[in-house]
Write an enzyme that holds these catalytic residues in place. Structure first.
Site, PDB file in Angstrom:
ATOM      1  N   ALA A 250       0.799  -1.237   0.000  1.00 50.20           N
ATOM      2  CA  ALA A 250       0.000   0.000   0.000  1.00 50.20           C
ATOM      3  C   ALA A 250       0.826   1.279   0.000  1.00 50.20           C
ATOM      4  O   ALA A 250       0.272   2.367   0.136  1.00 50.20           O
ATOM      5  CB  ALA A 250      -0.998   0.036   1.161  1.00 50.20           C
ATOM      6  N   ALA A 251       2.137   1.198  -0.184  1.00 50.52           N
ATOM      7  CA  ALA A 251       2.933   2.423  -0.252  1.00 50.52           C
ATOM      8  C   ALA A 251       2.507   3.278  -1.447  1.00 50.52           C
ATOM      9  O   ALA A 251       2.347   4.503  -1.325  1.00 50.52           O
ATOM     10  CB  ALA A 251       4.416   2.083  -0.343  1.00 50.52           C
ATOM     11  N   GLY A 252       2.320   2.645  -2.595  1.00 47.80           N
ATOM     12  CA  GLY A 252       1.882   3.387  -3.776  1.00 47.80           C
ATOM     13  C   GLY A 252       0.504   3.988  -3.585  1.00 47.80           C
ATOM     14  O   GLY A 252       0.246   5.133  -3.996  1.00 47.80           O
ATOM     15  N   ASP A 253      -0.390   3.236  -2.940  1.00 44.89           N
ATOM     16  CA  ASP A 253      -1.739   3.754  -2.686  1.00 44.89           C
ATOM     17  C   ASP A 253      -1.696   4.932  -1.727  1.00 44.89           C
ATOM     18  O   ASP A 253      -2.452   5.896  -1.875  1.00 44.89           O
ATOM     19  CB  ASP A 253      -2.623   2.647  -2.097  1.00 44.89           C
ATOM     20  CG  ASP A 253      -2.847   1.503  -3.071  1.00 44.89           C
ATOM     21  OD1 ASP A 253      -2.798   1.744  -4.290  1.00 44.89           O
ATOM     22  OD2 ASP A 253      -3.081   0.374  -2.606  1.00 44.89           O
TER      23      ASP A 253
END
Length: 304
Positions: A250-253
């Protein structure tokens, strides 16, 4: 009133196991732990935008199972408007995630109810879209619905962000003109541009190639290397804040949600990019998808 961000996309229950390494084909490994965590790229981005200061509405579909109820309740607990999150017969979307000791992950997604997010559902939620400042889409729901959403968002004059994940094929050519910010990671940029992204130089080349397709601006996220931002006049590298990574899920999210929240709050592009980067950096220091997403206060404390 807080800024308004509308996220159109997926809601999944993440079934997460940690193991020493990712299994090879045909191999059985002994895992270290297992947990069920609300996720889905759409829902993750909605939670990120909400925790990072925006007023958020979610447009999507969940199943009639226990996971569906948990997913809706999780968004409501974050203060996210769920009037446009429908319940359909059958199973909710799930993501099967293995995280290794190096914080890398492998993910298999089953769409479930996300496959029921149709253009008709969007049309019924048009009042929600009209109230937005920024509209975010991803690719974990049917392409026909994403295209419909992008076109309608452009017609309404909103800031339009597409996170083309997961990317398995080129985007329809007409989509590019409807997108203000295209935000792929390295592998997604490679699929969409045809340029193998393995350095800052190739990331810039991929971004330039995508700009030529007609998109407004491109942000190629590069994990620990930061990101490459192309605006048509130039390509600029933004290094990532230095942190010790525990789990990159979820880093990109988190970046997309933070970037959108900052834009909707009136920050300029550079400010919004750096805000999203700090939020993403904080998220990788914690386990899980939504549980790892920081609050506005935590981002402000990191940068103060």
């Amino acid at each position: 009133m807080p800024a308004k961000v509308v996220v159109i996309g997926s809601l999944n229950m993440d079934l997460v196991t940690r193991a020493p390494r990712l299994p090879r084909g045909g191999e059985t490994l002994i895992g270290q732990s297992f947990s069920t965590i609300p996720g889905g790229k759409g829902a993750n981005q909605a939670v990120a935008a909400a925790r990072l200061g925006a007023q958020v509405s979610m447009v999507g579909c969940v199943g009639s199972d226990a996971y569906g109820q948990q997913l809706r309740e999780g968004l409501l607990a974050e203060g996210i408007d769920c009037q446009a999150v429908g319940v359909v017969d059958g199973s909710s979307g799930v993501a099967l995630i293995v995280v290794d000791d190096n914080s890398q992950n492998a993910i298999v997604i089953v769409a479930g109810a996300n496959g029921a997010l149709s253009p008709d559902v969007l049309d019924n939620a048009d009042a929600v879209l009209q109230g937005a400042d920024v509209i975010i889409c991803q690719l974990e729901v049917p392409d026909i619905t994403v295209g419909h959403a992008l076109k309608r968002a452009r017609e309404l004059g909103k800031i339009v962000i597409l996170n083309p994940a997961p990317a398995s094929h080129a985007l329809p050519a007409e989509w590019y003109a409807w997108i203000d910010y295209l935000v792929p990671n390295e592998s997604e940029a490679a699929v969409l541009s045809g340029v193998a992204v393995d350095s800052l130089q190739t990331a810039a080349a991929a971004a330039t190639q995508l700009m030529s397709a007609g998109v407004g601006k491109v942000i190629v996220t590069l994990g620990a290397q930061g990101l490459m931002f192309a605006n048509g006049a130039s390509c600029e590298h933004f290094p990532a804040p230095q942190v010790k990574a525990l789990d990159t899920t979820a880093a990109g999210d988190t970046f997309v949600g933070g970037f959108a929240a900052a834009l909707a709050a009136g920050k300029n592009e550079v400010e919004a990019i750096r805000f999203g980067q700090v939020a993403a950096a904080l998220s990788v220091t914690r386990a899980g998808a939504q549980p790892s997403i920081p609050t506005l206060q935590e981002v402000q404390a990191f940068t103060s």
